[in-house]
Design a protein around this motif. Sequence first.
Motif, PDB file in Angstrom:
ATOM      1  N   GLU A  92       0.472  -1.122   0.210  1.00  0.00           N
ATOM      2  CA  GLU A  92      -0.234  -0.178   0.583  1.00  0.00           C
ATOM      3  C   GLU A  92       0.592   1.248  -0.231  1.00  0.00           C
ATOM      4  O   GLU A  92       0.821   2.355  -0.552  1.00  0.00           O
ATOM      5  N   ALA A  93       1.574   1.278   0.743  1.00  0.00           N
ATOM      6  CA  ALA A  93       3.114   2.528   0.722  1.00  0.00           C
ATOM      7  C   ALA A  93       3.351   3.126  -0.180  1.00  0.00           C
ATOM      8  O   ALA A  93       4.136   3.510  -1.146  1.00  0.00           O
ATOM      9  N   GLY A  94       4.126   1.413  -1.122  1.00  0.00           N
ATOM     10  CA  GLY A  94       4.843   1.703  -2.433  1.00  0.00           C
ATOM     11  C   GLY A  94       3.845   1.944  -3.417  1.00  0.00           C
ATOM     12  O   GLY A  94       4.127   2.606  -4.155  1.00  0.00           O
ATOM     13  N   PHE A  95       2.597   1.847  -3.753  1.00  0.00           N
ATOM     14  CA  PHE A  95       1.791   2.253  -4.130  1.00  0.00           C
ATOM     15  C   PHE A  95       1.216   3.332  -4.015  1.00  0.00           C
ATOM     16  O   PHE A  95       1.035   4.112  -5.080  1.00  0.00           O
ATOM     17  N   GLN A  96       1.484   4.290  -3.116  1.00  0.00           N
ATOM     18  CA  GLN A  96       1.414   5.588  -2.691  1.00  0.00           C
ATOM     19  C   GLN A  96       1.843   6.292  -3.247  1.00  0.00           C
ATOM     20  O   GLN A  96       1.809   7.290  -3.700  1.00  0.00           O
ATOM     21  N   VAL A  97       3.386   5.836  -3.191  1.00  0.00           N
ATOM     22  CA  VAL A  97       4.551   6.596  -3.327  1.00  0.00           C
ATOM     23  C   VAL A  97       4.017   7.077  -5.254  1.00  0.00           C
ATOM     24  O   VAL A  97       4.358   8.128  -5.754  1.00  0.00           O
ATOM     25  N   PHE A  98       4.156   5.544  -5.492  1.00  0.00           N
ATOM     26  CA  PHE A  98       3.656   5.661  -6.832  1.00  0.00           C
ATOM     27  C   PHE A  98       2.970   6.935  -7.567  1.00  0.00           C
ATOM     28  O   PHE A  98       3.162   7.468  -8.447  1.00  0.00           O
ATOM     29  N   ASN A  99       1.540   6.421  -6.806  1.00  0.00           N
ATOM     30  CA  ASN A  99       0.414   7.734  -7.395  1.00  0.00           C
ATOM     31  C   ASN A  99       1.448   9.137  -7.383  1.00  0.00           C
ATOM     32  O   ASN A  99       0.710   9.757  -7.900  1.00  0.00           O
ATOM     33  N   GLU A 100       1.946   9.394  -6.162  1.00  0.00           N
ATOM     34  CA  GLU A 100       2.487  10.686  -5.794  1.00  0.00           C
ATOM     35  C   GLU A 100       3.590  11.248  -6.320  1.00  0.00           C
ATOM     36  O   GLU A 100       3.760  12.824  -6.724  1.00  0.00           O
ATOM     37  N   MET A 101       3.704  10.016  -7.719  1.00  0.00           N
ATOM     38  CA  MET A 101       4.682  11.284  -8.534  1.00  0.00           C
ATOM     39  C   MET A 101       4.030  12.257  -9.621  1.00  0.00           C
ATOM     40  O   MET A 101       3.498  11.234 -10.208  1.00  0.00           O
ATOM     41  N   GLU A 102       5.326  12.892  -9.683  1.00  0.00           N
ATOM     42  CA  GLU A 102       4.432  13.595 -10.711  1.00  0.00           C
ATOM     43  C   GLU A 102       5.338  13.265 -12.170  1.00  0.00           C
ATOM     44  O   GLU A 102       4.232  13.266 -12.982  1.00  0.00           O
ATOM     45  N   GLY A 103       6.046  12.937 -12.136  1.00  0.00           N
ATOM     46  CA  GLY A 103       6.990  11.428 -13.489  1.00  0.00           C
ATOM     47  C   GLY A 103       7.512  10.069 -13.172  1.00  0.00           C
ATOM     48  O   GLY A 103       7.743  11.056 -12.058  1.00  0.00           O
ATOM     49  N   ARG A 104       7.112   9.744 -14.012  1.00  0.00           N
ATOM     50  CA  ARG A 104       7.377   8.034 -14.322  1.00  0.00           C
ATOM     51  C   ARG A 104       7.886   8.343 -15.149  1.00  0.00           C
ATOM     52  O   ARG A 104       7.621   7.842 -16.028  1.00  0.00           O
ATOM     53  N   ASN A 105       8.981   7.165 -15.134  1.00  0.00           N
ATOM     54  CA  ASN A 105       9.933   6.976 -16.531  1.00  0.00           C
ATOM     55  C   ASN A 105       9.575   4.684 -15.928  1.00  0.00           C
ATOM     56  O   ASN A 105       8.534   4.138 -15.497  1.00  0.00           O
ATOM     57  N   VAL A 106      10.504   3.808 -16.745  1.00  0.00           N
ATOM     58  CA  VAL A 106       9.936   2.353 -17.424  1.00  0.00           C
ATOM     59  C   VAL A 106      10.793   1.956 -15.845  1.00  0.00           C
ATOM     60  O   VAL A 106       9.795   1.149 -15.588  1.00  0.00           O
ATOM     61  N   ILE A 107      11.460   2.786 -14.829  1.00  0.00           N
ATOM     62  CA  ILE A 107      12.093   1.719 -14.060  1.00  0.00           C
ATOM     63  C   ILE A 107      10.516   1.920 -12.568  1.00  0.00           C
ATOM     64  O   ILE A 107      10.203   0.656 -11.889  1.00  0.00           O
ATOM     65  N   SER A 108      10.433   2.450 -12.742  1.00  0.00           N
ATOM     66  CA  SER A 108       8.978   3.422 -11.985  1.00  0.00           C
ATOM     67  C   SER A 108       8.141   2.826 -11.650  1.00  0.00           C
ATOM     68  O   SER A 108       7.327   1.251 -10.870  1.00  0.00           O
ATOM     69  N   TRP A 109       7.601   2.290 -13.670  1.00  0.00           N
ATOM     70  CA  TRP A 109       5.862   1.522 -13.878  1.00  0.00           C
ATOM     71  C   TRP A 109       6.731   0.035 -13.073  1.00  0.00           C
ATOM     72  O   TRP A 109       6.021  -0.876 -12.573  1.00  0.00           O
ATOM     73  N   THR A 110       8.067  -0.332 -13.771  1.00  0.00           N
ATOM     74  CA  THR A 110       8.085  -2.289 -13.480  1.00  0.00           C
ATOM     75  C   THR A 110       8.701  -1.950 -11.884  1.00  0.00           C
ATOM     76  O   THR A 110       7.988  -3.230 -11.281  1.00  0.00           O
ATOM     77  N   SER A 111       8.677  -1.552 -11.182  1.00  0.00           N
ATOM     78  CA  SER A 111       8.983  -1.621  -9.815  1.00  0.00           C
ATOM     79  C   SER A 111       8.153  -1.635  -9.296  1.00  0.00           C
ATOM     80  O   SER A 111       6.824  -2.766  -8.178  1.00  0.00           O
ATOM     81  N   ILE A 112       6.560  -0.636  -9.722  1.00  0.00           N
ATOM     82  CA  ILE A 112       5.481  -1.452  -9.052  1.00  0.00           C
ATOM     83  C   ILE A 112       4.823  -2.463  -9.321  1.00  0.00           C
ATOM     84  O   ILE A 112       3.533  -3.227  -8.945  1.00  0.00           O
TER      85      ILE A 112
END
Length: 856
Positions: A536-556
Amino acid sequence: MISLSLPSPASSPSSLKPSNHSRHKISSVRPPENISFESLKNRVIRHADVGHAEEAISTLDLMSRANLTPDLTTYSVLLKSCIRTRNFELGRVVHSRLTESRLELDTVVLNSLISLYSKCGDWGKAEEIFSSMDETRDLVSWSAMISCYAHNGLNLEAVLIFFEMVEFGEWPNEFCFSAAIRACSNREYARIGLVIFGFLMKTGYFESDVCVGCALIDLFVKGFGDLELALKVFDEMPVKNSVSWTLMITRFTQMGSPRDAIGLFLDMIIAGYVPDRFTFSSCLSACSELGLLSIGHQLHTWVVKTGLCLDVCVGCSLVDMYAKSTVDGSMDDSRKAFDRMSNHNVMSWTAIITGYVQNGGRDNEAIELYCRMISEGRVKPNHFTFAALLKACGNLFNPRLGEQIYGHAVKFGLSPVNCVGNSLISMYTKSDRMEDARKAFEFLFEKNLVSYNTLVDGYARNSDSDEAFELFNQIENSNIGVDAFTFASLLSGAASIGAVGKGEQIHARLLKAGFESNISICNALISMYTRCGNIEAGFQVFNEMEGRNVISWTSIITGFAKHGFAEKALELFNQMLDSSIKPNEVTYIAVLSACSHAGLIDEGWRHFDSMFKEHRIRPRMEHYACMVDILGRSGFLNKAIKFINSMPYTADALVWRTLLSACRIHNNTEIGKHAAEMILKQDPNDPAAHVLLSNLYASTGQWENAAKIRKDMKERSLVKEAGCSWIEIANKVHKFYVGDTKHPEAKEIYEELDELAMKIKEMGYVPDTNFVLHEVEEERKEQYLFQHSEKIALAYGLISTAKPKPIRIFKNLRVCGDCHTAMKYASVATGREIVVRDSNRFHHIKEGMCSCKDYW
């Protein structure tokens, strides 16, 4: 073991000074009777003008033998020729002849001498000449001296003499301003540079010379790291040339804006300027950073047409571009570019060696190239060469070879250089030799942030979070300061041992340090929280990111896949594609793992087939292993064998080990034995294969075969990894092994465990003694089951944490099937959520149900 030996030093280049032999030949020829002073003087000037300095000096000798004394004009022209052709040794010879001539030197000649010694790095001699001039100094003298100091890195001296010149009454020209601003193009003196800039704008020289604009560009880039102001200066320059365009392109590339650099290059071409070798080198470097192979190909074609492909600088950039832009890890194009170069220097050798190291699995070839470099090429390596080679040894887990190479660095006097020492630390950390890594760190003469980060990362990867945090505190208490990599390493260390408490501490400190919007930090936070069991905390960090790259998507996606939420992982993958983010190899490993954990065979096949068809990603061994896992977990063992046999290359131990694990789950000894044989054929000393096969025999009651394997392991000193579980309580990690009684609260733990066993048995739990892989009595088997490390960790969690809080347990091996069942009952009996991370995935156990749905 590769043995490395240094070649004998290359012979020294022949002296640039005319040899005695040639002088003897000249003196043996009697000068013609009709030679005049003017004819010889003109001959000296003609030779000097076309850059034939040696012939000019020979003519000078001829004048002396003819008793014709050269005048200052002759010497002045000759000096300028030596400076222009960078023939500094001959320039010193001319100065020596001047001294012998006893001519009274004028300001023009003295200024030329200052320039000569400035350019050859002898600023002390230049200073001596300048000091001797006194009242005869003119604006050129001051300008030459300011330039001398700036050119030789004596920035403070350059600034001081600039202001001394103004105080002396000389009004600076464009060359003075350029040199003084260049001396301020650093963090230390940038503010003084602004003062000089203000002075410059009042004089109107900004519009008079391109060199002034170029100096200002570097002031804002190097002094303030401000590309916007640099670009503003560039745009305001009334006159531009190829040099100024190239400088701006280069600075954009160096400052991490390669896309803007390519854009500027296109603007330069449209504006009608002709690129040179430095322009092409910078543009190729920009393509390297962006992985733009198509544009790199076009630039390569262009340099071939212009004949610049033979230039060493361009050649190095081509080697680097092809190495970094390769899609499939191939070094063929990079090697072709290297082999086509007519001459190689240390830059080209280092570029190709680094390319082989960076492209994975080519480290031995990098070492071989180094051996060629020092034997055939007779090229002296630099600190970047050794940094790449030590990285190769780290990748090969071969510290002994690394120590040989480091010995070469010592012989060449490069061991004190930071990047060499940092690479040595990294090599030791990769080889799990943390004590040697610490010694290498302490040995460093000057430690920088990279030194600290390398060791912090090493401790983090070796699950020694206490040492990592101690070093982190040292960095914070020093003047070095921390960066994104420091925090990312600490978060990785917390994730590796499941220390969510420490991860939360790091999160708080990085927020205080202002790194919350850094994309690399956010990616590390996602990984930390998901790997520590808090999806849940990991997904919250992901949702609050202003910009995401391929690593962001792959991590979640990896996080949801590991936690057993396959549908969510696949949903996020589709969202990623809709966001126009192109997946990479790791993304597909996450997607296929999600399919494997949920038994989604058809979905797995669809994604496996789409890798190359839709995204041109060639499946690697890990992707084939995922498909074997999907088929094996679902019980399609024969299909898995057929799939392995259809692979385009020989399956490695990972693939066969995956199949062997599936055989253990489905009790298929026949295929399991074949898989084990294939593993041991590749690595006869693989303890994991022996253990898996032994457990497979034991689970089917073939005790003799199991005992035989165990005996064979003992005779060959093969040690299996000991199963252990750990739990974090109050930011401290508590580790337990089977039947562990060493914990200070062992009595309370086992009392809780006995009480829990009674409760869950009353609820219907029946110990599954099939998971005891020892031939002992049934009652003893049951006793063994309750001594498993994950059950001990659970009991400790129950007595150490408050009820609403989930209990998070981590295990280095696959969770025991009986423990999995017992924990489902325990979640009901205690009203607690239990999260278990084993070597494969997460199990979220709540109210008697597990997120894995008993499929793992």
